[in-house]
Scaffold this motif. Structure first.
Motif, PDB file in Angstrom:
ATOM      1  N   ALA A   8       0.837  -1.198   0.000  1.00 38.84           N
ATOM      2  CA  ALA A   8       0.000   0.000   0.000  1.00 38.84           C
ATOM      3  C   ALA A   8       0.873   1.249   0.000  1.00 38.84           C
ATOM      4  N   PRO A   9       0.503   2.273  -0.789  1.00 36.59           N
ATOM      5  CA  PRO A   9       1.267   3.523  -0.762  1.00 36.59           C
ATOM      6  C   PRO A   9       1.175   4.201   0.606  1.00 36.59           C
ATOM      7  N   TYR A  10       2.192   4.910   0.983  1.00 34.61           N
ATOM      8  CA  TYR A  10       2.211   5.838   2.140  1.00 34.61           C
ATOM      9  C   TYR A  10       2.205   5.204   3.527  1.00 34.61           C
ATOM     10  N   PHE A  11       2.081   3.855   3.656  1.00 31.68           N
ATOM     11  CA  PHE A  11       1.897   3.326   4.998  1.00 31.68           C
ATOM     12  C   PHE A  11       3.219   3.100   5.729  1.00 31.68           C
ATOM     13  N   GLY A  12       4.111   4.030   5.638  1.00 25.44           N
ATOM     14  CA  GLY A  12       5.355   3.931   6.410  1.00 25.44           C
ATOM     15  C   GLY A  12       6.072   2.621   6.164  1.00 25.44           C
ATOM     16  N   ASP A  13       6.085   1.766   7.171  1.00 27.10           N
ATOM     17  CA  ASP A  13       6.767   0.487   6.987  1.00 27.10           C
ATOM     18  C   ASP A  13       5.865  -0.538   6.295  1.00 27.10           C
ATOM     19  N   ALA A  14       4.656  -0.066   5.867  1.00 22.31           N
ATOM     20  CA  ALA A  14       3.718  -0.916   5.142  1.00 22.31           C
ATOM     21  C   ALA A  14       3.266  -2.100   5.987  1.00 22.31           C
ATOM     22  N   GLU A  15       3.556  -2.038   7.278  1.00 17.39           N
ATOM     23  CA  GLU A  15       3.078  -3.093   8.166  1.00 17.39           C
ATOM     24  C   GLU A  15       1.847  -2.537   8.870  1.00 17.39           C
ATOM     25  N   PRO A  16       0.655  -2.967   8.487  1.00 19.77           N
ATOM     26  CA  PRO A  16      -0.552  -2.303   8.982  1.00 19.77           C
ATOM     27  C   PRO A  16      -0.672  -2.404  10.499  1.00 19.77           C
ATOM     28  N   SER A  17      -0.892  -1.256  11.160  1.00 18.96           N
ATOM     29  CA  SER A  17      -0.986  -1.258  12.616  1.00 18.96           C
ATOM     30  C   SER A  17      -2.251  -0.577  13.111  1.00 18.96           C
ATOM     31  N   THR A  18      -2.963   0.149  12.236  1.00 23.07           N
ATOM     32  CA  THR A  18      -4.224   0.759  12.645  1.00 23.07           C
ATOM     33  C   THR A  18      -5.326   0.251  11.734  1.00 23.07           C
ATOM     34  N   ALA A  19      -6.587   0.454  12.168  1.00 22.91           N
ATOM     35  CA  ALA A  19      -7.719  -0.127  11.440  1.00 22.91           C
ATOM     36  C   ALA A  19      -7.776   0.367  10.002  1.00 22.91           C
ATOM     37  N   ASP A  20      -7.512   1.687   9.776  1.00 20.30           N
ATOM     38  CA  ASP A  20      -7.639   2.166   8.396  1.00 20.30           C
ATOM     39  C   ASP A  20      -6.484   1.697   7.524  1.00 20.30           C
ATOM     40  N   GLU A  21      -5.400   1.212   8.145  1.00 21.21           N
ATOM     41  CA  GLU A  21      -4.337   0.609   7.349  1.00 21.21           C
ATOM     42  C   GLU A  21      -4.602  -0.873   7.106  1.00 21.21           C
ATOM     43  N   ILE A  22      -5.232  -1.507   8.105  1.00 19.53           N
ATOM     44  CA  ILE A  22      -5.520  -2.937   7.955  1.00 19.53           C
ATOM     45  C   ILE A  22      -6.604  -3.158   6.901  1.00 19.53           C
ATOM     46  N   GLY A  23      -7.560  -2.213   6.819  1.00 19.38           N
ATOM     47  CA  GLY A  23      -8.656  -2.349   5.855  1.00 19.38           C
ATOM     48  C   GLY A  23      -8.181  -2.670   4.450  1.00 19.38           C
ATOM     49  N   PRO A  24      -7.347  -1.813   3.857  1.00 22.94           N
ATOM     50  CA  PRO A  24      -6.883  -2.090   2.496  1.00 22.94           C
ATOM     51  C   PRO A  24      -6.064  -3.377   2.399  1.00 22.94           C
ATOM     52  N   ALA A  25      -5.230  -3.628   3.417  1.00 23.58           N
ATOM     53  CA  ALA A  25      -4.416  -4.856   3.385  1.00 23.58           C
ATOM     54  C   ALA A  25      -5.319  -6.087   3.411  1.00 23.58           C
ATOM     55  N   TYR A  26      -6.373  -5.994   4.232  1.00 19.51           N
ATOM     56  CA  TYR A  26      -7.312  -7.119   4.317  1.00 19.51           C
ATOM     57  C   TYR A  26      -8.070  -7.291   3.004  1.00 19.51           C
ATOM     58  N   ALA A  27      -8.532  -6.158   2.444  1.00 25.02           N
ATOM     59  CA  ALA A  27      -9.244  -6.222   1.170  1.00 25.02           C
ATOM     60  C   ALA A  27      -8.348  -6.839   0.092  1.00 25.02           C
ATOM     61  N   ALA A  28      -7.067  -6.456   0.093  1.00 27.65           N
ATOM     62  CA  ALA A  28      -6.138  -7.014  -0.886  1.00 27.65           C
ATOM     63  C   ALA A  28      -5.944  -8.512  -0.652  1.00 27.65           C
ATOM     64  N   GLN A  29      -5.865  -8.876   0.624  1.00 24.62           N
ATOM     65  CA  GLN A  29      -5.689 -10.305   0.941  1.00 24.62           C
ATOM     66  C   GLN A  29      -6.879 -11.120   0.449  1.00 24.62           C
ATOM     67  N   GLN A  30      -8.091 -10.553   0.617  1.00 20.97           N
ATOM     68  CA  GLN A  30      -9.298 -11.238   0.130  1.00 20.97           C
ATOM     69  C   GLN A  30      -9.206 -11.527  -1.361  1.00 20.97           C
ATOM     70  N   ARG A  31      -8.480 -10.654  -2.106  1.00 20.15           N
ATOM     71  CA  ARG A  31      -8.333 -10.823  -3.558  1.00 20.15           C
ATOM     72  C   ARG A  31      -7.093 -11.643  -3.892  1.00 20.15           C
ATOM     73  N   GLY A  32      -6.473 -12.228  -2.887  1.00 22.32           N
ATOM     74  CA  GLY A  32      -5.358 -13.134  -3.152  1.00 22.32           C
ATOM     75  C   GLY A  32      -3.989 -12.490  -3.105  1.00 22.32           C
ATOM     76  N   TYR A  33      -3.896 -11.272  -2.594  1.00 21.86           N
ATOM     77  CA  TYR A  33      -2.587 -10.609  -2.509  1.00 21.86           C
ATOM     78  C   TYR A  33      -1.919 -10.879  -1.164  1.00 21.86           C
ATOM     79  N   LEU A  34      -0.601 -10.852  -1.193  1.00 20.01           N
ATOM     80  CA  LEU A  34       0.197 -10.935   0.020  1.00 20.01           C
ATOM     81  C   LEU A  34       0.809  -9.551   0.244  1.00 20.01           C
TER      82      LEU A  34
END
Ligand code: ZN
Length: 447
Positions: free
Chosen positions: A128-154
């Motif tokens: 994800a763009p802009y997420f610092g270390d790209a390691e999601p730590s807050t809900a609004d960062e986890i949202g996109p990561a989770y959505a991407a995971q649902q579509r088969g992304y790591l």
């Protein structure tokens, strides 16, 4: 839950605390380093980085922005051919914490389709763009990561960030990278390095790259693509598309090539238009300079104070300024002025003001008409003018005392039909009137 003799709760024990999210992390492999490059491909910098990686036999992982790939089909193919891995970094690089789920999916899908159409392979890694270390730590960062995971992304994070995009100097990029990798441990792995191959001048990144590769190698580190850290075969992070998808990819290819062609064409059109505009301004400036030199040599005709000039002032609801306008014209030097104020059906006291103020002034005449527009007002007045020279003047335009004499003297030349003065914007108080002044200057003095 314990219930006492009275049937009331006496004790509650949580064996596991409730948690909305569980983030799993993998990839801590001491001794291995994965270089990742975000925001490309870029026609200038990506090839230079690829050349270094090729010379050093280092595989890397590129997180591409779809929009940047639109006109860079060859570069995307080169990434795959030269053994690198490619991940999805969205299509337009938005902050996904602020976009809707639909937009997030559109961003991911557009880049996916583009990559499939251009290379025949799919994207399975995501950053994800802009997420610092790209390691999601807050809900609004986890949202996109989770959505991407649902579509088969790591989702691919990082902990070594030398901030190369801030251009701290090649040496600083090398030092920060080496220090970051060496500081890695199981809790905060230093296996993934974030660099950029686009988004500005990347000369420092290009210069730092071979040095940091050599220094890390000398310390015993081995360079691997992200898939190896995750324990995945490379074909799982960029799998070839299935035969069923191939037809869709072919249709997409036509679309993306058309879009890419249009993008390039529009860029060229802009470049041509801007170049022509600059050339025109230069040519006009040159001609204006030549004209100015010629005018400097002009012999001015003598001013004849007996020249009769009639000044027509059409006025519509000008009661506040009309008296001052007329007086200013009457103050003119070295010329015999007559004034006709044409009240074009004003609903205010324009006519009354003129009649009262200039009752004893034989040079001022008032015509009061029914409203019919400025052109008709002027034409009506022209029928009654006896002077050879006529000036049309708006009530809000002010003349210097010598303006009329200076304009009128040119008519000693019988071939001359009209002259114009140099109008200046008087109330340059805000941006709009300043722009208007600029327009007057270029229109009158250049064009
Ligand atoms: Zn980015």
């Amino acid at each position: 839950v314990t219930v006492d003799a009275k049937g009331e709760l006496s004790d509650v024990v949580f064996s596991q605390l409730p948690s909305p999210w569980t983030v799993q992390r993998t990839g801590y492999r001491p001794g291995l380093v994965a270089l990742t490059f975000d925001d490309g491909p870029d026609p200038k910098w990506t090839p230079q980085i690829l050349d270094v990686l090729k010379a050093k036999h280092v595989p890397a992982t590129f997180f591409i922005i779809g929009d940047n790939g639109l006109t860079q089909r060859g570069l995307l193919q080169r990434l795959i051919v030269e053994g690198h891995e490619v991940g999805n970094h969205t299509y337009t690089h938005p902050n996904l914490a602020t976009t809707s789920d639909d937009t997030t999916m559109l961003e991911l899908n557009a880049t996916q389709r583009l990559f499939q159409a251009f290379t025949g392979r799919s994207l399975r890694l995501f950053r994800a763009p802009y997420f610092g270390d790209a390691e999601p730590s807050t809900a609004d960062e986890i949202g996109p990561a989770y959505a991407a995971q649902q579509r088969g992304y790591l989702s691919v994070g990082l902990h070594v960030d030398p901030d190369d995009w801030m251009r701290p100097g090649a040496q600083a990029i090398v030092d920060r990278t080496v220090a970051g990798v060496e500081a890695g441990d199981a809790e905060r792995s230093g296996n993934i390095v974030l660099l950029h191959d686009a988004g500005g001048d990347r000369a420092q990144t290009v210069a730092a790259l071979p040095v940091l590769i050599d220094r890390l190698r000398a310390k015993g580190y081995r360079f691997v693509p992200v898939s190896e850290l995750a324990g995945l075969p490379r074909d799982m992070v960029n799998p070839p598309i299935s035969s069923g998808d191939r037809w869709a990819a072919r249709a997409d290819l036509g679309l993306f090539l058309t879009l890419g062609g249009l993008t390039v064409a529009i860029k060229w059109l802009f470049a041509v238009a801007i170049t022509l505009g600059i050339l025109r301004a230069l040519a006009l400036s040159l001609l204006a300079l030549i004209q100015a030199r010629r005018e400097a040599q002009t012999v001015f005709p003598a001013i004849d104070p007996t020249t009769e000039v009639t000044v027509l002032i059409p006025a519509f609801n000008e009661e506040r300024v009309i008296e001052r306008a007329v007086r200013r014209v009457l103050d003119s030097h070295d010329v015999a002025v007559k004034i006709v104020v044409i009240d074009d059906g004003s609903s205010d006291r324009t006519s009354a003001v003129v009649a009262e103020a200039f009752a004893d002034e034989p040079r001022v005449r008032l015509m009061t008409l029914a409203n019919g527009g400025k052109a008709r007002a002027l034409n009506t007045a022209l029928l009654e003018v006896t002077s050879d020279i006529v000036i049309a003047l708006d009530a809000d335009t002010q003349f210097e005392e010598t303006t009329i004499a200076r304009l009128a003297r040119w008519f000693v030349d019988p071939k001359l039909g009209a002259v114009a003065g140099n109008a200046k914007v008087g109330n340059r108080v805000n941006l709009i009137t300043r722009w208007q002044a600029l327009e007057y200057i270029t229109a009158q003095n250049l064009e």
